[in-house]
Motif scaffolding. Structure first.
Motif, PDB file in Angstrom:
ATOM      1  N   TYR A  31       6.860 -11.538   9.239  1.00  0.00           N
ATOM      2  CA  TYR A  31       5.873 -10.578   9.713  1.00  0.00           C
ATOM      3  C   TYR A  31       4.842 -10.273   8.630  1.00  0.00           C
ATOM      4  O   TYR A  31       5.197 -10.005   7.486  1.00  0.00           O
ATOM      5  CB  TYR A  31       6.548  -9.262  10.119  1.00  0.00           C
ATOM      6  N   TYR A  35      -3.806  -3.610   7.423  1.00  0.00           N
ATOM      7  CA  TYR A  35      -4.117  -2.211   7.699  1.00  0.00           C
ATOM      8  C   TYR A  35      -5.417  -1.843   7.000  1.00  0.00           C
ATOM      9  O   TYR A  35      -5.785  -2.437   5.989  1.00  0.00           O
ATOM     10  CB  TYR A  35      -3.028  -1.281   7.141  1.00  0.00           C
ATOM     11  N   GLN A  37      -7.245   1.776   5.480  1.00  0.00           N
ATOM     12  CA  GLN A  37      -7.007   3.183   5.199  1.00  0.00           C
ATOM     13  C   GLN A  37      -8.330   3.887   4.992  1.00  0.00           C
ATOM     14  O   GLN A  37      -9.061   3.593   4.047  1.00  0.00           O
ATOM     15  CB  GLN A  37      -6.136   3.364   3.949  1.00  0.00           C
ATOM     16  N   MET A  41      -7.070   9.596   7.306  1.00  0.00           N
ATOM     17  CA  MET A  41      -6.707   8.948   8.580  1.00  0.00           C
ATOM     18  C   MET A  41      -5.447   8.119   8.482  1.00  0.00           C
ATOM     19  O   MET A  41      -5.034   7.527   9.458  1.00  0.00           O
ATOM     20  CB  MET A  41      -7.870   8.051   9.053  1.00  0.00           C
ATOM     21  N   GLY A  42      -4.838   8.051   7.335  1.00  0.00           N
ATOM     22  CA  GLY A  42      -3.639   7.246   7.218  1.00  0.00           C
ATOM     23  C   GLY A  42      -3.942   5.760   7.321  1.00  0.00           C
ATOM     24  O   GLY A  42      -5.064   5.326   7.075  1.00  0.00           O
ATOM     25  N   LEU A  43      -2.968   5.001   7.700  1.00  0.00           N
ATOM     26  CA  LEU A  43      -3.082   3.541   7.787  1.00  0.00           C
ATOM     27  C   LEU A  43      -3.189   3.130   9.245  1.00  0.00           C
ATOM     28  O   LEU A  43      -2.315   3.448  10.048  1.00  0.00           O
ATOM     29  CB  LEU A  43      -1.862   2.890   7.145  1.00  0.00           C
ATOM     30  N   LYS A  44      -4.259   2.416   9.561  1.00  0.00           N
ATOM     31  CA  LYS A  44      -4.447   1.930  10.928  1.00  0.00           C
ATOM     32  C   LYS A  44      -4.258   0.422  10.961  1.00  0.00           C
ATOM     33  O   LYS A  44      -4.838  -0.298  10.143  1.00  0.00           O
ATOM     34  CB  LYS A  44      -5.862   2.273  11.421  1.00  0.00           C
ATOM     35  N   TYR A  48      -1.712  -8.137  13.318  1.00  0.00           N
ATOM     36  CA  TYR A  48      -0.437  -8.498  12.740  1.00  0.00           C
ATOM     37  C   TYR A  48      -0.026  -9.886  13.225  1.00  0.00           C
ATOM     38  O   TYR A  48      -0.616 -10.429  14.181  1.00  0.00           O
ATOM     39  CB  TYR A  48       0.647  -7.460  13.062  1.00  0.00           C
ATOM     40  N   PHE A  90      -5.301  -3.035   3.303  1.00  0.00           N
ATOM     41  CA  PHE A  90      -3.999  -3.390   2.767  1.00  0.00           C
ATOM     42  C   PHE A  90      -3.356  -4.463   3.622  1.00  0.00           C
ATOM     43  O   PHE A  90      -3.293  -4.344   4.842  1.00  0.00           O
ATOM     44  CB  PHE A  90      -3.071  -2.174   2.723  1.00  0.00           C
ATOM     45  N   ARG A  94       6.944  -8.216   5.837  1.00  0.00           N
ATOM     46  CA  ARG A  94       8.353  -7.843   5.852  1.00  0.00           C
ATOM     47  C   ARG A  94       9.121  -8.872   6.670  1.00  0.00           C
ATOM     48  O   ARG A  94       8.531  -9.691   7.378  1.00  0.00           O
ATOM     49  CB  ARG A  94       8.568  -6.457   6.453  1.00  0.00           C
ATOM     50  N   LEU A 100       8.375  -2.403   4.480  1.00  0.00           N
ATOM     51  CA  LEU A 100       7.151  -3.192   4.407  1.00  0.00           C
ATOM     52  C   LEU A 100       6.752  -3.285   2.936  1.00  0.00           C
ATOM     53  O   LEU A 100       6.805  -2.299   2.208  1.00  0.00           O
ATOM     54  CB  LEU A 100       6.074  -2.446   5.186  1.00  0.00           C
ATOM     55  N   PHE A 101       6.344  -4.471   2.523  1.00  0.00           N
ATOM     56  CA  PHE A 101       5.866  -4.666   1.158  1.00  0.00           C
ATOM     57  C   PHE A 101       4.346  -4.792   1.205  1.00  0.00           C
ATOM     58  O   PHE A 101       3.817  -5.648   1.916  1.00  0.00           O
ATOM     59  CB  PHE A 101       6.474  -5.935   0.557  1.00  0.00           C
ATOM     60  N   PHE A 102       3.668  -3.965   0.440  1.00  0.00           N
ATOM     61  CA  PHE A 102       2.213  -3.929   0.472  1.00  0.00           C
ATOM     62  C   PHE A 102       1.593  -4.632  -0.723  1.00  0.00           C
ATOM     63  O   PHE A 102       2.163  -4.644  -1.825  1.00  0.00           O
ATOM     64  CB  PHE A 102       1.718  -2.482   0.466  1.00  0.00           C
ATOM     65  N   GLY A 103       0.399  -5.158  -0.509  1.00  0.00           N
ATOM     66  CA  GLY A 103      -0.435  -5.589  -1.611  1.00  0.00           C
ATOM     67  C   GLY A 103      -1.110  -4.384  -2.239  1.00  0.00           C
ATOM     68  O   GLY A 103      -0.956  -3.251  -1.778  1.00  0.00           O
ATOM     69  N   GLU A 104      -1.910  -4.635  -3.289  1.00  0.00           N
ATOM     70  CA  GLU A 104      -2.532  -3.537  -4.023  1.00  0.00           C
ATOM     71  C   GLU A 104      -3.783  -2.998  -3.352  1.00  0.00           C
ATOM     72  O   GLU A 104      -4.314  -1.979  -3.761  1.00  0.00           O
ATOM     73  CB  GLU A 104      -2.850  -3.991  -5.449  1.00  0.00           C
TER      74      GLU A 104
END
Lengths: 111, 114
Positions: A31, A35, A37, A41-44, A48, A90, A94, A100-104
């Motif tokens: 997966y 996203y 940010q 507003m958080g992460l939209k 995917y 972002f 996963r 979930l592992f995020f990039g920087e």
């Protein structure tokens, strides 16, 4: 152990220009996600993918395109940049469930 | 339609005290919940999670509580430390139309004061 790598970290675009944000992961995750940010507003979720060759739209896909030709890579394409696409992007990956592992992140400004 | 809500955009706590961050969700399909921590100019990093079959999960100074009947979860940090100052995102995961979806709240900015 690189994890999730995003490039570029920063970019300024003019209205109407196009560009691709690159994302690569070396954890063999099926997966992958993109996203954005925006402040307060958080992460939209934009798009995917559940595996190579399979992509689907998230909450805010308009103005973007993706492809998933390999397990490792999940680039995000902006065809005609607009000021509304100014954001921090972002990429994440996963296995099917779990964390979930995020990039920087990639900070994009459209002027 | 905000399926995951963090109603407090910011929280300020004194060092050594308990920090409590709250999160509400609306969709019963969610069966796994996560908290992420984000420092400026970095990507979010996983902090702690809880399955819907549990009501509490503890990891060192961090404890997550889940109240399924109220569709509410909270993150407790005790004792709070200056390095805990960050934005905290609550996330909910579940199967929707055959795929695992992960929905994030808006985030709460936690500031730990010395």
């Amino acid at each position: 152990n690189a994890g999730v790598t995003q490039t570029p970290k920063f970019r300024i675009l003019k209205i109407g220009q196009s560009m691709t944000l690159q994302c690569a992961q070396d954890m063999n995750h099926n997966y992958m996600y993109w996203y954005r940010q925006d402040p307060g507003m958080g992460l939209k979720l934009i798009y995917y993918s559940v595996g190579a060759g399979i992509t689907d739209k998230g909450e805010v896909p308009n103005g973007y395109n993706v492809s998933r030709s390999t397990t490792e890579d999940f680039p995000l394409r902006l065809e005609l940049a607009a000021p509304s696409q100014t954001s921090v992007y972002f990429c994440a990956s996963r296995i099917v469930t779990g964390e979930l592992f995020f990039g920087e992140g990639s900070r994009l400004t459209v002027l | 339609d905000q399926q995951v809500k963090q109603n407090s955009p910011s929280l300020s706590v004194q060092e050594g005290r308990i920090s409590i961050l709250n999160c509400d969700y609306t969709n019963s399909m969610f069966d796994y919940f996560l908290w992420y921590k984000k420092y400026p100019a970095e990507g979010p990093t996983f902090l702690i999670s809880i399955s819907s079959i549990k009501d509490k999960n503890e990891d060192g100074r961090f404890t997550v509580f889940l109240n399924k009947s109220a569709k509410h979860l909270s993150l407790h940090i005790v004792p709070s430390q200056p390095g805990d100052s960050a934005v905290y995102f609550c996330a909910a995961s579940g199967v929707h139309q055959g795929a695992q979806k992960l929905v994030f709240g808006q985030g709460t900015r936690l500031t730990i004061n010395p």
